[in-house]
Design a protein around this motif. Structure first.
Motif, PDB file in Angstrom:
ATOM      1  N   TYR A   1    -144.339  -9.150  19.134  1.00  0.00           N
ATOM      2  CA  TYR A   1    -144.867  -8.798  20.480  1.00  0.00           C
ATOM      3  C   TYR A   1    -146.169  -8.536  20.283  1.00  0.00           C
ATOM      4  CZ  TYR A   1    -144.556  -3.748  19.499  1.00  0.00           C
ATOM      5  OH  TYR A   1    -144.701  -2.301  19.066  1.00  0.00           O
ATOM      6  N   SER A   2    -146.793  -7.959  19.067  1.00  0.00           N
ATOM      7  CA  SER A   2    -148.116  -7.569  18.689  1.00  0.00           C
ATOM      8  C   SER A   2    -149.000  -8.888  18.521  1.00  0.00           C
ATOM      9  CB  SER A   2    -148.288  -6.584  17.573  1.00  0.00           C
ATOM     10  OG  SER A   2    -148.104  -7.202  16.545  1.00  0.00           O
ATOM     11  N   VAL A   3    -148.381  -9.673  17.728  1.00  0.00           N
ATOM     12  CA  VAL A   3    -149.247 -11.129  17.532  1.00  0.00           C
ATOM     13  C   VAL A   3    -148.885 -12.265  18.447  1.00  0.00           C
ATOM     14  CG1 VAL A   3    -149.752 -12.480  15.908  1.00  0.00           C
ATOM     15  CG2 VAL A   3    -149.388 -10.472  15.257  1.00  0.00           C
ATOM     16  N   PHE A   4    -147.528 -12.469  18.653  1.00  0.00           N
ATOM     17  CA  PHE A   4    -147.182 -13.581  19.432  1.00  0.00           C
ATOM     18  C   PHE A   4    -146.946 -13.388  20.769  1.00  0.00           C
ATOM     19  CE2 PHE A   4    -146.071 -14.384  15.098  1.00  0.00           C
ATOM     20  CZ  PHE A   4    -146.525 -15.873  14.750  1.00  0.00           C
ATOM     21  N   HIS A   5    -147.085 -12.141  21.176  1.00  0.00           N
ATOM     22  CA  HIS A   5    -146.948 -11.833  22.756  1.00  0.00           C
ATOM     23  C   HIS A   5    -145.558 -12.082  23.199  1.00  0.00           C
ATOM     24  CE1 HIS A   5    -151.488 -12.584  22.465  1.00  0.00           C
ATOM     25  NE2 HIS A   5    -151.165 -11.313  21.981  1.00  0.00           N
ATOM     26  N   ILE A   6    -144.601 -12.050  22.329  1.00  0.00           N
ATOM     27  CA  ILE A   6    -143.302 -12.624  22.449  1.00  0.00           C
ATOM     28  C   ILE A   6    -142.431 -11.133  22.585  1.00  0.00           C
ATOM     29  CG2 ILE A   6    -140.975 -13.834  22.024  1.00  0.00           C
ATOM     30  CD1 ILE A   6    -142.950 -15.927  20.686  1.00  0.00           C
ATOM     31  N   GLY A   7    -141.577 -11.007  23.589  1.00  0.00           N
ATOM     32  CA  GLY A   7    -140.740  -9.707  23.710  1.00  0.00           C
ATOM     33  C   GLY A   7    -141.755  -8.566  24.020  1.00  0.00           C
ATOM     34  N   ASN A   8    -141.172  -7.391  23.952  1.00  0.00           N
ATOM     35  CA  ASN A   8    -141.817  -6.325  24.601  1.00  0.00           C
ATOM     36  C   ASN A   8    -141.692  -5.034  23.201  1.00  0.00           C
ATOM     37  OD1 ASN A   8    -142.032  -7.278  27.111  1.00  0.00           O
ATOM     38  ND2 ASN A   8    -139.864  -6.937  27.457  1.00  0.00           N
ATOM     39  N   PRO A   9    -142.894  -4.241  23.436  1.00  0.00           N
ATOM     40  CA  PRO A   9    -142.841  -3.231  22.668  1.00  0.00           C
ATOM     41  C   PRO A   9    -141.787  -2.253  23.218  1.00  0.00           C
ATOM     42  CG  PRO A   9    -144.710  -3.330  23.905  1.00  0.00           C
ATOM     43  CD  PRO A   9    -143.875  -4.266  24.381  1.00  0.00           C
ATOM     44  N   THR A  10    -141.223  -1.613  21.867  1.00  0.00           N
ATOM     45  CA  THR A  10    -139.976  -0.450  22.264  1.00  0.00           C
ATOM     46  C   THR A  10    -140.539   0.666  23.115  1.00  0.00           C
ATOM     47  OG1 THR A  10    -140.131   0.126  19.841  1.00  0.00           O
ATOM     48  CG2 THR A  10    -138.254  -1.624  20.444  1.00  0.00           C
ATOM     49  N   ASN A  11    -141.650   0.868  22.739  1.00  0.00           N
ATOM     50  CA  ASN A  11    -142.065   2.317  22.932  1.00  0.00           C
ATOM     51  C   ASN A  11    -143.622   2.359  22.810  1.00  0.00           C
ATOM     52  OD1 ASN A  11    -142.164   4.919  23.918  1.00  0.00           O
ATOM     53  ND2 ASN A  11    -140.585   5.525  22.482  1.00  0.00           N
ATOM     54  N   ASN A  12    -144.326   3.282  23.030  1.00  0.00           N
ATOM     55  CA  ASN A  12    -145.926   3.310  22.655  1.00  0.00           C
ATOM     56  C   ASN A  12    -146.268   4.417  21.809  1.00  0.00           C
ATOM     57  OD1 ASN A  12    -146.340   1.448  24.662  1.00  0.00           O
ATOM     58  ND2 ASN A  12    -146.452   3.025  26.261  1.00  0.00           N
ATOM     59  N   ILE A  13    -147.456   4.217  21.523  1.00  0.00           N
ATOM     60  CA  ILE A  13    -147.993   5.198  20.261  1.00  0.00           C
ATOM     61  C   ILE A  13    -148.934   5.791  21.228  1.00  0.00           C
ATOM     62  CG2 ILE A  13    -149.048   5.314  18.125  1.00  0.00           C
ATOM     63  CD1 ILE A  13    -148.673   2.515  17.548  1.00  0.00           C
TER      64      ILE A  13
ATOM     65  N   LEU B   1    -149.948  -3.757  25.687  1.00  0.00           N
ATOM     66  CA  LEU B   1    -149.666  -4.803  26.411  1.00  0.00           C
ATOM     67  C   LEU B   1    -148.703  -4.624  27.703  1.00  0.00           C
ATOM     68  CD1 LEU B   1    -148.175  -6.111  23.121  1.00  0.00           C
ATOM     69  CD2 LEU B   1    -150.166  -7.332  24.152  1.00  0.00           C
ATOM     70  N   GLY B   2    -148.404  -5.578  28.263  1.00  0.00           N
ATOM     71  CA  GLY B   2    -147.332  -5.108  29.465  1.00  0.00           C
ATOM     72  C   GLY B   2    -147.623  -5.971  30.706  1.00  0.00           C
ATOM     73  N   ASP B   3    -148.940  -6.404  30.864  1.00  0.00           N
ATOM     74  CA  ASP B   3    -149.204  -6.983  32.048  1.00  0.00           C
ATOM     75  C   ASP B   3    -149.552  -8.381  31.854  1.00  0.00           C
ATOM     76  OD1 ASP B   3    -149.155  -4.991  33.489  1.00  0.00           O
ATOM     77  OD2 ASP B   3    -151.423  -4.590  33.965  1.00  0.00           O
ATOM     78  N   SER B   4    -149.819  -9.260  33.060  1.00  0.00           N
ATOM     79  CA  SER B   4    -149.805 -10.809  32.827  1.00  0.00           C
ATOM     80  C   SER B   4    -150.759 -11.320  33.858  1.00  0.00           C
ATOM     81  CB  SER B   4    -148.348 -11.424  32.703  1.00  0.00           C
ATOM     82  OG  SER B   4    -147.702 -11.127  33.999  1.00  0.00           O
ATOM     83  N   VAL B   5    -151.071 -12.489  33.673  1.00  0.00           N
ATOM     84  CA  VAL B   5    -151.783 -13.296  34.879  1.00  0.00           C
ATOM     85  C   VAL B   5    -150.925 -14.720  34.985  1.00  0.00           C
ATOM     86  CG1 VAL B   5    -153.920 -14.366  35.630  1.00  0.00           C
ATOM     87  CG2 VAL B   5    -153.931 -12.238  34.620  1.00  0.00           C
ATOM     88  N   ARG B   6    -150.474 -15.002  35.958  1.00  0.00           N
ATOM     89  CA  ARG B   6    -149.520 -16.177  36.069  1.00  0.00           C
ATOM     90  C   ARG B   6    -148.725 -16.422  34.619  1.00  0.00           C
ATOM     91  NH1 ARG B   6    -153.267 -18.733  39.660  1.00  0.00           N
ATOM     92  NH2 ARG B   6    -152.651 -20.941  39.127  1.00  0.00           N
ATOM     93  N   GLY B   7    -147.841 -15.630  34.232  1.00  0.00           N
ATOM     94  CA  GLY B   7    -147.334 -15.742  32.985  1.00  0.00           C
ATOM     95  C   GLY B   7    -147.983 -15.512  31.604  1.00  0.00           C
TER      96      GLY B   7
ATOM     97  N   GLY C   1    -151.613   5.940  25.946  1.00  0.00           N
ATOM     98  CA  GLY C   1    -150.883   5.094  25.144  1.00  0.00           C
ATOM     99  C   GLY C   1    -150.998   3.839  24.864  1.00  0.00           C
ATOM    100  N   ILE C   2    -150.952   3.257  23.539  1.00  0.00           N
ATOM    101  CA  ILE C   2    -151.195   2.080  23.247  1.00  0.00           C
ATOM    102  C   ILE C   2    -149.664   1.361  22.557  1.00  0.00           C
ATOM    103  CG2 ILE C   2    -153.455   2.171  22.912  1.00  0.00           C
ATOM    104  CD1 ILE C   2    -152.863   2.194  19.922  1.00  0.00           C
ATOM    105  N   SER C   3    -149.646   0.001  22.464  1.00  0.00           N
ATOM    106  CA  SER C   3    -148.347  -0.514  21.961  1.00  0.00           C
ATOM    107  C   SER C   3    -148.565  -0.732  20.499  1.00  0.00           C
ATOM    108  CB  SER C   3    -148.390  -2.217  22.796  1.00  0.00           C
ATOM    109  OG  SER C   3    -148.557  -1.899  24.055  1.00  0.00           O
ATOM    110  N   ALA C   4    -149.776  -1.013  19.876  1.00  0.00           N
ATOM    111  CA  ALA C   4    -149.754  -1.396  18.672  1.00  0.00           C
ATOM    112  C   ALA C   4    -151.034  -1.056  18.242  1.00  0.00           C
ATOM    113  CB  ALA C   4    -149.154  -2.683  18.295  1.00  0.00           C
ATOM    114  N   PHE C   5    -151.567  -1.211  16.943  1.00  0.00           N
ATOM    115  CA  PHE C   5    -152.972  -1.247  16.323  1.00  0.00           C
ATOM    116  C   PHE C   5    -153.054  -2.089  15.320  1.00  0.00           C
ATOM    117  CE2 PHE C   5    -153.082   2.349  13.386  1.00  0.00           C
ATOM    118  CZ  PHE C   5    -152.039   2.919  14.043  1.00  0.00           C
ATOM    119  N   PHE C   6    -153.879  -3.005  15.073  1.00  0.00           N
ATOM    120  CA  PHE C   6    -154.268  -3.709  13.963  1.00  0.00           C
ATOM    121  C   PHE C   6    -155.002  -2.751  12.698  1.00  0.00           C
ATOM    122  CE2 PHE C   6    -154.081  -7.194  17.118  1.00  0.00           C
ATOM    123  CZ  PHE C   6    -152.794  -7.488  16.721  1.00  0.00           C
TER     124      PHE C   6
END
Lengths: 238, 450
Positions: free
Chosen positions: B69-81, B103-109, B269-274
């Protein structure tokens, strides 16, 4: 000797899994340029004898010399080459590859034999020109030349087969009942043309048939039943 | 040569059989190469997706899931930080830089990644390549940066407006149309999921989700939000909401401050961090430290090793596909064998004719081998053609659906090897009818057994 095209002495041939030889001929002599009618009823070993003469099979004992070559001394490969260079063969039917054109069928004989091509070169003619000459001579109209051979009538196919056998002037032509599928008129025309060409090019002709009415076309008749001592149980004439 | 010509003519005379056989071979060759091609591209695509990042940290979950989810934007984060936790680690002395994403929003997919402008500085892909702008620059408040593919597909340029939708589906029933984003920059194509993404500021994401009241509309009240899946949504965690009004007031008063202003979280809250570390060899200790953090359950991964792990998982699948396509090839070859063997019976006459004009059994053998090889080679050529046709037509779809860039490149060594295998297998298969015809021609001689 030099004038003998085919000379067989004490030739014997026995098919696998048969106890008695199919061919057992003490003496067979055919002169060069001779036109022979080889006659025999069904199952007298005609086809076997022809395949020996053509070098497809080798005699198991005795000597069979064709054009001064002892065929039994040649390897299978050399006999195949010998056939390609020196023997023209005409079947009863289905002589042509139906997917090739008429002219390609004739040229096929040159494709398989360099020396036929060379002989044409010596006569200052090309393979193409010679096949056109032969086809014209045998009455195949030029508009048929590029047609697939399968489209021709049986009579026409047999004449194309004759042209293929004749091209490049092989010394010997073996014809295995080539007229049995033709009607009487077509048969006579076919035989006359074949004979004329053979005569002109001094080709020996061994013509197999069980049709006695054709005897007048030939120099000599050989009755296979008389010379062959072999017991013949071939499954009919193919 | 003349034999090959004869073989081709003979095949042509049995056109429908030959074409069907050829197509069976072609399809199996296409599958065989396609599987190889796709896994090759996937492998290199994966390996090139991220580099230069030492750790990725997310809420406690599986490492592959976090990577996906963090790199490929596939699937969803289980929870936030929580932002506090992020701050804690961002200020760690070992950390050289860190970039949060939500993450969590989108524009036309296409996924929307909320982050900080420093993302464009620190994110690296392929061989330590950094992101460059095809036009424009990094976003500021109310602005967005789009990946190359998004820009192309949605026909966006610097200056265009963009409405972000809630959720990650390609069809959304809830658009943040009250808060359109201005495009500040378009990224250069990278061949990674970056091309497919839209980057906005964390603060903007929070505002869109009612983090502040400055643009709040009726459709942004908490009731309508409850209807959505909050768990997957980074910028708008329940907890953050329930902290009460005074925290929101705080947001409001600071809504225009710069992101660097650590004291005020731009987003709860955020999804992940690099994370980039001062010393790369420390990564494994740092990972352990983060994984055992007591305040909040976290997972830290080293992208390289998790990519490996992901690839191992997929390689089993890849191998299975290869085996299946191998069997498809075998079926194709057996089909060809059956067709040619069946044709032999009706071609005994043809063989007798060829023998009568001087063809030896060896020639017949060669003829049959050439026939089979003509079919095999033509099948291979058509198969390669089909493969390229499919790549050409399906590559955009594969890229937009899976983020894998399948390039129209030449035939690779591995593919040549597979083609060679087909060729050799075809050759061995060809020996069977050739041998049969050889035997027939020996026994039949000039007799025409039909």
């Amino acid at each position: 000797m030099a004038t003998l095209c085919i000379r067989g002495q004490q030739i014997k041939f026995c098919w696998p899994r048969q106890s008695q030889p199919t061919i057992d001929i003490a003496e067979l002599a055919i002169k060069s340029g001779e036109r022979i009618l080889l006659r025999g009823p069904s199952g007298s070993g005609k086809s076997t004898l022809l395949s020996l003469l053509a070098g497809v099979h080798a005699v198991q004992s005795g000597t069979l010399t064709v054009l001064d070559k002892d065929l039994s001394q040649l390897s299978q490969r050399k006999r195949d080459k010998f056939r390609a260079d020196h023997i023209g063969y005409i079947f009863q039917q289905f002589n042509l590859l139906p997917y090739l054109s008429v002219i390609q069928n004739v040229l096929l004989a040159i494709d398989f034999s360099k020396s036929r091509g060379q002989r044409l070169n010596e006569r200052n003619t090309s393979a193409r020109a010679e096949s056109e000459r032969l086809l014209t001579r045998l009455g195949i109209a030029s508009e048929l030349w590029e047609k697939p051979a399968g489209n021709l009538s049986v009579g026409q196919q047999q004449r194309v087969a004759a042209a293929r056998a004749l091209i490049g002037a092989p010394e010997l032509i073996i014809a295995d009942e080539p007229t049995s599928a033709l009607d009487t008129d077509a048969r006579d025309t076919f035989l006359n043309l074949l004979n004329e060409e053979c005569e002109q090019q001094n080709i020996t002709l061994v013509f197999v048939t069980h049709d006695t009415t054709l005897s007048h076309h030939f120099d000599r008749i050989v009755e296979l039943a008389q010379i062959n001592q072999g017991t013949s149980i071939e499954g009919g004439e193919a | 040569m003349r034999i090959a010509k004869l073989a081709a003519a003979s095949l042509l005379s049995r056109k429908s059989n030959a074409v069907l056989t050829l197509m069976a071979i072609a399809i199996s060759v296409m599958l065989l190469l396609g599987v190889e091609r796709v896994s090759q591209e996937t492998r290199s695509g994966f390996a090139n997706t991220i580099s230069g990042t030492d750790l990725i940290v997310g809420a406690r979950s599986g490492s592959v899931n976090l990577l996906l989810y963090s790199v490929f934007h596939i699937g969803n984060p289980t929870n936030n930080i929580t932002w506090e936790t992020y701050q804690h680690w961002a200020n760690n002395s070992q950390v050289a830089w860190s970039v949060p994403i939500a993450l969590g929003d989108s524009v036309r997919g296409y996924p929307v990644v909320a982050t900080e402008p420093t993302f464009f500085e620190h994110f690296r892909y392929a061989q330590q390549q950094s992101l460059t702008f095809a036009s424009g620059q990094a976003f500021q408040r109310g602005e967005a940066v789009v990946g190359a593919e998004v820009a192309r597909q949605l026909n966006l340029q610097v200056g265009s407006d963009l409405v972000i939708a809630h959720g990650t589906g390609s069809v959304s029933f809830h658009e943040h149309d009250d808060h359109p984003m201005h495009i500040a920059g378009v990224l250069e194509r990278t061949g990674t999921p970056v091309d497919q993404a839209i980057y906005v500021g964390l603060r903007d994401l929070d505002i869109m989700h009612g983090g502040t009241d400055d643009h709040a509309h009726d459709d942004h009240d908490s009731d309508s939000h409850d209807a959505h899946e909050h768990g997957e949504h980074a910028g708008h965690e329940h907890d953050a909401h329930e902290h009460g009004a005074h925290e929101h007031d705080e947001h409001e008063s600071h809504e225009h401050t710069a992101y660097e202003h650590d004291a005020q979280p731009p987003i709860p809250g955020i999804s992940a961090f690099f994370v980039g570390l001062q010393s790369k060899p420390r990564a494994i200790f740092m990972q352990r430290e983060i994984n055992t953090y007591r305040e909040e359950p976290l997972t830290a991964i080293m992208p390289g090793s998790t990519l490996h792990e992901l690839w191992r998982t997929l390689s089993g699948f890849e191998r299975a596909l290869s085996v299946v396509s191998g069997f498809v090839l075998l079926a194709g070859l057996l089909g060809m064998l059956a067709t040619i063997l069946a044709s032999l019976r009706e071609r005994r006459r043809e063989m007798a004719v060829l023998r009568s004009i001087g063809a030896g059994p060896g020639t017949i053998f060669t003829l049959l081998v050439s026939e089979t090889m003509v079919l095999t080679l033509a099948g291979m050529a058509v198969g390669v053609g089909l493969l390229y046709g499919f790549i050409f037509t399906l590559a955009p779809w594969i890229q937009s659906s899976f983020g894998i860039v399948v390039e129209l490149s030449g035939i690779s060594n591995a593919e040549w090897l597979r083609l060679a295998i087909v060729f050799v297998a075809g050759f061995f298969i060809s020996l069977i009818p050739a041998w049969r015809a050889y035997r027939n021609s020996l026994s039949d001689g000039l007799s025409m057994r039909v």
